[in-house]
Scaffold this motif. Sequence first.
Motif: not given
Length: 85
Positions: A7-8, A11, A14-15, A30, A33-34, A37, A72, A75, A79
């Motif tokens: 999951f980390a 994240q 994803s950028k 989004y 993720y929310k 987390s 998670m 997500y 990704i």
Amino acid sequence: MSLQEQFAQAQIDSKNLPERPDNMTLLQIYALYKQGSGGDVTGERPGFTDMVGRAKYDAWAELKGTAKDDAMQRYVDLIEDLKDN
């Protein structure tokens, strides 16, 4: 690698996606993720003048009751799919 570690990493990944996802996919990212987390949606739904905030809130609210681990994993999978395309 544990789900938390995946999951980390997702994240971070994803950028750095090869192309920007469409708005519906961004909302899904989004919301997952929310949920992953923080759990179920909290706070007041934004007013009609805050259309972006309202869309984000609604996307997150649609996942209410989804287990954090499930969110998670979804997500991470999303990704990974976006990285491969």
